[in-house]
Design a protein around this motif. Structure first.
Motif, short mmCIF file in Angstrom:
data_model
loop_
_atom_site.label_atom_id
_atom_site.label_comp_id
_atom_site.label_asym_id
_atom_site.label_seq_id
_atom_site.Cartn_x
_atom_site.Cartn_y
_atom_site.Cartn_z
N GLN A 1 49.71 12.74 4.65
CA GLN A 1 48.59 13.61 5.00
C GLN A 1 47.32 12.81 5.28
O GLN A 1 46.23 13.15 4.85
CB GLN A 1 48.36 14.66 3.91
N VAL A 2 47.50 11.74 6.00
CA VAL A 2 46.39 10.98 6.56
C VAL A 2 46.66 10.82 8.04
O VAL A 2 47.80 10.94 8.52
CB VAL A 2 46.22 9.61 5.89
N SER A 3 45.63 10.59 8.79
CA SER A 3 45.76 10.47 10.24
C SER A 3 46.77 9.39 10.60
O SER A 3 46.71 8.26 10.09
CB SER A 3 44.41 10.17 10.88
N GLY A 4 47.70 9.75 11.51
CA GLY A 4 48.68 8.79 12.01
C GLY A 4 49.84 8.51 11.09
O GLY A 4 50.64 7.62 11.38
N ALA A 5 49.95 9.21 9.98
CA ALA A 5 51.05 8.96 9.04
C ALA A 5 52.38 9.33 9.70
O ALA A 5 52.51 10.42 10.25
CB ALA A 5 50.85 9.74 7.77
N PRO A 6 53.40 8.46 9.67
CA PRO A 6 54.71 8.79 10.23
C PRO A 6 55.49 9.70 9.29
O PRO A 6 55.08 9.95 8.16
CB PRO A 6 55.37 7.42 10.36
N GLU A 7 56.59 10.19 9.77
CA GLU A 7 57.47 10.95 8.90
C GLU A 7 57.97 10.04 7.78
O GLU A 7 58.17 8.84 7.95
CB GLU A 7 58.65 11.50 9.70
N ALA B 1 48.97 16.34 8.85
CA ALA B 1 49.87 15.17 8.92
C ALA B 1 51.04 15.37 7.96
O ALA B 1 50.97 16.15 7.01
CB ALA B 1 49.11 13.90 8.57
N PRO B 2 52.19 14.62 8.19
CA PRO B 2 53.35 14.77 7.31
C PRO B 2 53.00 14.49 5.85
O PRO B 2 52.23 13.57 5.55
CB PRO B 2 54.32 13.72 7.84
N ALA B 3 53.54 15.30 5.01
CA ALA B 3 53.36 15.12 3.56
C ALA B 3 54.51 14.27 3.01
O ALA B 3 55.65 14.37 3.45
CB ALA B 3 53.30 16.47 2.86
N TYR B 4 54.19 13.42 2.00
CA TYR B 4 55.19 12.55 1.37
C TYR B 4 55.50 13.04 -0.04
O TYR B 4 54.65 13.65 -0.71
CB TYR B 4 54.68 11.11 1.31
N PRO B 5 56.69 12.73 -0.53
CA PRO B 5 57.01 13.12 -1.91
C PRO B 5 56.22 12.29 -2.90
O PRO B 5 55.82 11.15 -2.61
CB PRO B 5 58.50 12.85 -2.01
N TYR B 6 56.00 12.83 -4.05
CA TYR B 6 55.36 12.09 -5.14
C TYR B 6 56.48 11.34 -5.85
O TYR B 6 57.25 11.91 -6.64
CB TYR B 6 54.65 13.07 -6.07
N ALA B 7 56.63 10.03 -5.53
CA ALA B 7 57.80 9.28 -6.01
C ALA B 7 57.47 7.80 -6.13
O ALA B 7 56.52 7.30 -5.52
CB ALA B 7 58.98 9.48 -5.06
N LEU B 8 58.31 7.11 -6.91
CA LEU B 8 58.18 5.66 -7.09
C LEU B 8 59.57 5.03 -7.04
O LEU B 8 60.51 5.50 -7.70
CB LEU B 8 57.52 5.32 -8.42
N SER B 9 59.70 3.98 -6.26
CA SER B 9 60.96 3.22 -6.20
C SER B 9 60.64 1.74 -6.05
O SER B 9 59.56 1.37 -5.57
CB SER B 9 61.82 3.70 -5.04
N ILE B 10 61.56 0.90 -6.48
CA ILE B 10 61.43 -0.54 -6.27
C ILE B 10 62.74 -1.06 -5.70
O ILE B 10 63.80 -0.44 -5.85
CB ILE B 10 61.07 -1.31 -7.56
N GLU B 11 62.68 -2.22 -5.05
CA GLU B 11 63.88 -2.86 -4.49
C GLU B 11 63.91 -4.31 -4.94
O GLU B 11 63.02 -5.10 -4.63
CB GLU B 11 63.87 -2.78 -2.97
N ALA B 12 64.95 -4.64 -5.72
CA ALA B 12 65.10 -6.02 -6.19
C ALA B 12 65.58 -6.90 -5.04
O ALA B 12 66.28 -6.43 -4.13
CB ALA B 12 66.08 -6.08 -7.35
#
Length: 642
Positions: free
Chosen positions: A569-575, A598-609
């Motif tokens: 939900q900011v200008s230019g945010a992609p899907e 603008a597209p909304a994103y989920p409230y989430a956290l992930s990491i990649e080792a």
């Protein structure tokens, strides 16, 4: 010649041959009569050999009907008594502790080959009465040669054989019992203490090269395979080790007067049998235990959150995201960046937004986190030691003659499944703050680095022995009157007009004939070296250093977990792309770039080792070539044609 051939004389057509022995210590007289009835040339070559310095008389009468030419070549050799058996000799043989010398008949024979069991044979006329032949199997046997005094007693005996009966054989028709005997080399070696073998044989022993020894005989043979020496028994049945190149023992010198005429022989080694280079290889396979420590870090200031009205991270979200990255284990506690309670104001195109963090909510919220993770794996490494052992002087003189041996494989024993599944399993690696650590694990003793180096030394020493053995196949053989001192332990110098040679005895046969009085020793010496082969340095058999692993050091990205920030939900945010947007995702509620459409994103956290690169994960083979020089001992060997 008494003592070598039947003594006696007879003219053609005369009476029976007189073969009675001459009196001991007296003069040897050989009457000879020749009658010629027709005119022709007569040549009478005659050679007389004596084992002691006595006078020799040759009365000769020749009757000729017509005038003719007569040639009489005559050679008389008197052999020195210092190296031969006595003129009045007798064998002394005990069987099962009983002296059977008086019942001996026929020939007594003792054969000794380098590194082989000493064997003997003799026959007796058994006493009348019942015979229990099986009782003689395994009976103790000794054979000596002795002087005989005036009364016929044996004095100054010299031992030729100690052993046991292997096979007794009865000849019913001739009423003889013959005995085949052995010195029990194998049984004696099997009973030797390991300390004796280690000290006296020396050399190298590696289970990877020779296999596991089932008894001391196999163990001794394995060590001998790496030593230019032989293990056998002396005439008293005591174990001994004799180097092929004996340097300190005294040399027995035999001249033309000591050697029986016509017995000197030379057998040259063929080039086809020469090996002057041996290639072999050791493959040492072991696990390289590896671990990597990577960090996961994410943190924003309170203003970065509140300026856009972003939701803050919560502790449950952090703990869930960091709980189990695939293939990694969390080290210690997660460091949560705390939030101070308060009201935070943010103004923008959407108006003013107030973020209120109460004292109750603050402990559950966070500005970020820091954590460390470890991953462990096993990389199997094969070190391939390609070993070349060569005698360059021989190659230069004779050309290259290479042989390849089977080499050996040393596999370290390790249960990688247990080590990977149990974090506390031995061996425990000391982990860095971040980065890599590794341990080459070979176990304790049998398959560790020392065992691998010992296997290399063993292979090199065995190859060296092969080359030395191939360069000592030339043989010089001769026969003397029986000489108890000629033995595979001795070095002999043969010094005659035709042959001058010095080498170690490899074959000996002593023979005594009761019926004819013949008693002689036939032997052969090995000559080390080859025509035109010069000297060179002899390298030690030290193992080379372990091969260097060429795998490059990974970059910084290999030690950090991926965790970025994505704002909807900011200008230019992609899907939103769950597969590629790894990190913290949330939505703006204020700020200059806020865009409710603008597209909304989920409230989430992930990491990649980070992944583990194939270069440090897949099995690898590291080659290590090494070369060793062998010096060939050059024994004296000269042949002169008169």
């Amino acid at each position: 010649m008494y003592g070598l051939h039947t003594y006696g004389s007879a003219t053609y057509g005369s009476g029976p041959l007189d073969d009675s022995p001459p009196p001991s210590g007296g003069a040897l007289t050989l009457p000879l009569r020749i009658t010629v009835v027709e005119a022709e040339s007569i040549a009478l070559p005659l050679r007389i050999t004596r084992v002691q310095a006595r006078s020799v008389a040759l009365p000769l009468r020749i009757s000729v009907v017509e005038e003719i030419d007569i040639a009489l070549p005559l050679i008389i050799t008197v052999q020195s008594s210092t190296i031969t058996s006595p003129s009045r000799w007798r064998p002394v043989v005990t069987l099962g502790g009983v002296d059977v010398s008086a019942r001996l008949t026929g020939e007594i024979r003792i054969e000794s080959d380098e590194g082989e069991a000493r064997i003997a044979s003799f026959s007796i006329n058994p006493a009348p009465g019942p015979l229990t032949l099986p009782d003689w199997t395994g009976a103790a046997v000794t054979i000596d040669i002795a002087q005989q005094d005036a009364a016929g007693n044996a004095i100054d005996a010299r031992r030729l054989f100690t052993g046991v009966v292997d096979v007794p054989d009865l000849d019913v028709t001739e009423r003889l019992v013959s005995f085949e005997c052995t010195d029990q080399l194998q049984q004696v070696v099997r009973s030797l203490p390991k300390e004796w073998v280690d000290t006296n044989v020396g050399g190298y022993y590696s289970e990877a090269v020779s296999g596991e020894s089932s008894d001391m005989l196999q163990y001794a043979d394995a060590r001998l395979a790496s030593v230019p020496a032989s293990l056998d028994l002396d005439p008293y049945q005591a174990a001994r080790v004799t180097p092929w190149n004996i340097e300190d023992d005294p040399v027995l010198v035999l001249t033309e007067a000591d050697i029986i005429f016509g017995s000197l022989r030379v057998e040259l080694a063929g080039r086809a049998n020469i090996r002057n280079e041996v290639e072999t290889v050791l493959q040492y396979r072991f696990p390289r235990l590896r671990a990597r420590v990577a960090s996961a870090n994410f943190e924003r200031t309170i203003n970065q959150y509140t300026s856009q009205g972003l939701d803050l991270l919560n502790r449950d979200m952090i703990e869930q995201a960091l709980s189990s990255p695939q293939g990694w284990q969390l080290l210690g506690e997660i460091n949560i960046v705390p939030v101070d309670p308060g009201t935070y104001e943010s103004s923008g195109s959407g108006g003013t937004v107030y973020t209120v963090i109460s004292a109750t909510d603050a402990p559950q919220l966070s500005l970020g986190f820091a954590a460390r993770f470890a991953s462990r794996w096993v990389q199997w490494v094969t070190e391939e030691y390609r070993l070349t052992v060569s005698a360059q002087a021989s190659i230069d003189a004779l050309g290259l003659s290479r042989e390849s041996s089977n080499g050996a494989v040393l596999d370290a024993e390790f249960d990688d499944g247990v080590w990977l599944s149990e974090p506390d399993a031995e061996p425990v690696l000391t982990l860095p703050t971040t980065g890599d650590v590794s341990l080459d694990y070979g176990g304790a003793g049998r398959t560790d680095r020392d065992a691998a180096q010992n296997a290399v030394r063993t292979l090199v020493a065995q190859a060296r022995r092969q080359i030395l053995a191939a360069h000592r196949d030339t043989r010089v053989s001769a026969m003397t009157p029986l000489h108890a001192g000629i033995d595979p332990r001795r070095r002999i110098e043969i010094d005659t007009a035709e042959v001058h040679a010095l080498g170690k005895v490899v074959v000996v046969t002593h023979r005594m004939d009761i019926e004819t009085g013949e008693h002689d020793t036939e032997f052969a010496i090995a000559i080390s070296g080859f025509s035109a082969v010069g000297l060179q340095d002899d390298d030690p058999v030290d193992a080379p250093a372990a091969p260097v692993d060429p795998t490059p050091v990974p970059g910084a990205s290999a030690y950090g977990c991926r965790c970025d920030m994505y704002i909807g939900q900011v200008s230019g945010a992609p899907e939103f792309d769950e597969a590629n947007m790894i990190g913290y995702s949330t939505n703006a509620k204020a700020g200059a770039e806020f865009d409710a459409n603008a597209p909304a994103y989920p409230y989430a956290l992930s990491i990649e080792a980070p992944g583990i690169e194939a270069a440090v994960r897949d099995p690898i083979t590291l080659a290590k070539p090494a070369g060793y020089a062998v010096a060939i001992p050059q024994d004296l060997f000269e042949v002169t044609i008169p």
